[in-house]
Design a protein around this motif. Structure first.
Motif, PDB file in Angstrom:
ATOM      1  N   THR A   3      -1.132 -71.791  28.158  1.00 35.08           N
ATOM      2  CA  THR A   3      -1.487 -72.075  29.547  1.00 35.08           C
ATOM      3  C   THR A   3      -1.689 -70.786  30.334  1.00 35.08           C
ATOM      4  OG1 THR A   3      -0.261 -74.123  29.496  1.00 35.08           O
ATOM      5  CG2 THR A   3      -0.590 -73.127  31.650  1.00 35.08           C
ATOM      6  N   ARG A   4      -0.768 -69.841  30.101  1.00 36.42           N
ATOM      7  CA  ARG A   4      -0.810 -68.589  30.858  1.00 36.42           C
ATOM      8  C   ARG A   4      -2.065 -67.783  30.513  1.00 36.42           C
ATOM      9  NH1 ARG A   4       5.014 -66.036  30.656  1.00 36.42           N
ATOM     10  NH2 ARG A   4       5.776 -68.021  31.394  1.00 36.42           N
ATOM     11  N   ASP A   6      -4.868 -68.914  29.153  1.00 37.66           N
ATOM     12  CA  ASP A   6      -6.047 -69.648  29.641  1.00 37.66           C
ATOM     13  C   ASP A   6      -6.268 -69.373  31.124  1.00 37.66           C
ATOM     14  OD1 ASP A   6      -6.651 -70.789  27.237  1.00 37.66           O
ATOM     15  OD2 ASP A   6      -5.743 -72.737  27.671  1.00 37.66           O
ATOM     16  N   THR A   7      -5.162 -69.374  31.876  1.00 36.92           N
ATOM     17  CA  THR A   7      -5.265 -69.126  33.318  1.00 36.92           C
ATOM     18  C   THR A   7      -5.711 -67.692  33.592  1.00 36.92           C
ATOM     19  OG1 THR A   7      -3.514 -70.738  33.695  1.00 36.92           O
ATOM     20  CG2 THR A   7      -3.986 -69.224  35.499  1.00 36.92           C
ATOM     21  N   TRP A  10      -9.338 -67.464  33.059  1.00 31.12           N
ATOM     22  CA  TRP A  10     -10.068 -68.096  34.170  1.00 31.12           C
ATOM     23  C   TRP A  10     -10.141 -67.148  35.372  1.00 31.12           C
ATOM     24  CZ3 TRP A  10      -8.913 -69.721  39.200  1.00 31.12           C
ATOM     25  CH2 TRP A  10      -9.878 -70.542  39.768  1.00 31.12           C
ATOM     26  N   ILE A  11      -9.005 -66.506  35.667  1.00 29.64           N
ATOM     27  CA  ILE A  11      -8.984 -65.556  36.790  1.00 29.64           C
ATOM     28  C   ILE A  11      -9.919 -64.382  36.487  1.00 29.64           C
ATOM     29  CG2 ILE A  11      -7.533 -63.918  38.060  1.00 29.64           C
ATOM     30  CD1 ILE A  11      -5.209 -65.936  37.708  1.00 29.64           C
ATOM     31  N   ARG A  14     -13.472 -65.466  37.036  1.00 33.02           N
ATOM     32  CA  ARG A  14     -13.810 -65.555  38.466  1.00 33.02           C
ATOM     33  C   ARG A  14     -13.954 -64.167  39.085  1.00 33.02           C
ATOM     34  NH1 ARG A  14     -14.253 -70.864  40.602  1.00 33.02           N
ATOM     35  NH2 ARG A  14     -14.747 -71.932  38.663  1.00 33.02           N
ATOM     36  N   ARG A  74     -16.543 -69.549  25.278  1.00 27.05           N
ATOM     37  CA  ARG A  74     -15.492 -70.338  24.597  1.00 27.05           C
ATOM     38  C   ARG A  74     -15.680 -71.842  24.793  1.00 27.05           C
ATOM     39  NH1 ARG A  74     -10.933 -69.670  26.920  1.00 27.05           N
ATOM     40  NH2 ARG A  74      -9.454 -69.975  25.239  1.00 27.05           N
ATOM     41  N   PRO A  75     -15.753 -72.349  26.034  1.00 23.14           N
ATOM     42  CA  PRO A  75     -15.959 -73.795  26.178  1.00 23.14           C
ATOM     43  C   PRO A  75     -17.309 -74.269  25.636  1.00 23.14           C
ATOM     44  CG  PRO A  75     -15.981 -72.719  28.329  1.00 23.14           C
ATOM     45  CD  PRO A  75     -15.512 -71.710  27.334  1.00 23.14           C
ATOM     46  N   ARG A  84     -12.939 -74.916  17.748  1.00 21.45           N
ATOM     47  CA  ARG A  84     -11.711 -74.710  18.516  1.00 21.45           C
ATOM     48  C   ARG A  84     -10.831 -73.662  17.856  1.00 21.45           C
ATOM     49  NH1 ARG A  84     -11.171 -79.712  21.349  1.00 21.45           N
ATOM     50  NH2 ARG A  84     -12.919 -80.983  20.672  1.00 21.45           N
ATOM     51  N   ARG A  88     -12.430 -69.347  17.107  1.00 18.89           N
ATOM     52  CA  ARG A  88     -13.377 -69.378  18.226  1.00 18.89           C
ATOM     53  C   ARG A  88     -13.103 -68.232  19.202  1.00 18.89           C
ATOM     54  NH1 ARG A  88     -12.219 -73.144  23.270  1.00 18.89           N
ATOM     55  NH2 ARG A  88     -10.432 -71.752  23.101  1.00 18.89           N
TER      56      ARG A  88
END
Lengths: 112, 237
Positions: A3-4, A6-7, A10-11, A14, A74-75, A84, A88
């Motif tokens: 989770t960390r 991935d976040t 994402w940051i 952005r 990735r997505p 996956r 990947r």
């Protein structure tokens, strides 16, 4: 990936998008300005060779691309190909390294 | 009275469309059409409904390619040249005909921390939550979800990524993240962050377009992305 992480990715995507928004704008305005009355390789080199400002600008640009694009890949790999897991992520990382390498190599030619 | 040509999915994952001719009536809903087929033409047709007035969320199906509550969808609004095509909701296993297995949908609510976690007991006073506070208004914007699965069926990301929690579960998490009485905020943010959670949303807005109660799960998911980023930057994630 956790989770960390991935976040964090994402940051990073952005943040790199914000850098790219600025870089693309400067790049396009520069192109429009530079091509007035035609454009030659010699003219481009005269502007970029030895210019640390342009070197820094395009280095930031290329590195922002190298951060931004692989995270977005990735997505795409998962959603389009069903790919996956760790392999990947390694593939996306390799893509980012290739992008960074190609970008920095091109910039080094313009600067040197 | 004109007749309506209705093609209905028969079978499970494998199956075919079967054609029925159904009489038209004024103010006829799609659920009326399905009920007519089952009661007058073919009693073996399986479908699901309960309240018939848009409260229970059990009658959602794919009507001419789009997920809808059949009880609140007038035939006049969706029939093209007197034709209807009815299929089960997308992104869910089909049990039979128009009935889907919604367990994976609701399991994801559980995975998204969709359960309220409180700290007060019955001996405590009522919590005071200002209705005009930003958090309460954000929660109110998503609170009317009745779990019909329309958004889940409309979502392309759910279709592409089987692990994705989906718009309804994430919207539910967002309402709880904005509930000051809830005590599981960080655990919930951990549960909904990542490639199977809010970060997978591409902001296509199909969920928002199709939600029969006019909720915007897209806005809720965007809120979750902000909340997760803030928690991560503060080192709380």
């Amino acid at each position: 990936m956790s989770t960390r992480s991935d976040t964090a990715l994402w940051i990073a995507q952005r943040a790199s998008a914000a850098v790219l928004a600025l870089c693309v704008t400067v790049h396009l305005v520069t192109i429009i300005y530079a091509v007035r009355g035609g454009l030659t390789a010699a003219e481009i080199f005269s502007r970029t060779r030895g210019n640390v400002g342009w070197l820094a600008f395009y280095a930031v640009f290329a590195l922002a691309v190298a951060v931004h694009a692989p995270i977005g890949l990735r997505p795409v790999l998962t959603e389009w190909l069903g790919w996956r897991g760790r392999s990947r992520d390694w593939a996306a990382l390799a893509f980012g390294i290739v992008l960074a390498g190609m970008g920095l190599r091109a910039i080094s030619v313009l600067f040197a | 009275m004109t007749a309506l040509q209705v093609e209905v999915w028969r079978g499970a994952a494998e199956g075919r469309l079967q054609r029925y001719e159904v009489p038209r009536y004024p103010s006829q809903t799609v659920l009326d059409v399905v009920t007519h087929i089952q009661r007058k033409l073919d009693p073996t047709l399986a479908y699901r409904y309960a309240c018939r007035v848009g409260m229970c969320g059990s009658c959602a199906m794919t009507v001419n390619g789009a997920p809808r509550w059949t009880c609140r969808t007038h035939v006049d609004k969706v029939a093209r040249h007197g034709r209807l095509e009815l299929r089960p909701l997308r992104n869910l296993p089909v049990i039979r005909d128009l009935v889907t297995d919604m367990r994976s949908f609701f399991d994801k609510w559980e995975r998204a921390g969709g359960r309220f976690e409180g700290a007060s007991t019955k001996s405590d006073d009522f919590a005071r939550v200002r209705p005009d506070s930003a958090a309460r208004q954000a929660a109110d914007a998503g609170i009317e979800c009745i779990g019909c699965g329309v958004c889940y069926a409309a979502c392309d990301v759910v279709n592409w990524n089987r692990d994705y929690l989906g718009p309804a579960a994430l919207n539910r998490a967002w309402t709880l993240v904005n509930d000051p009485r809830d005590t599981a905020r960080v655990a919930r943010l951990r549960a909904i962050a990542g490639d199977a959670g809010c970060h997978a949303c591409h902001t296509h807005m199909s969920c928002t377009e199709r939600c029969p109660t006019h909720i915007s799960p897209t806005a809720s998911i965007a809120g979750l992305k902000r909340a997760v980023a803030k928690a991560a930057l503060e080192g709380k994630l």
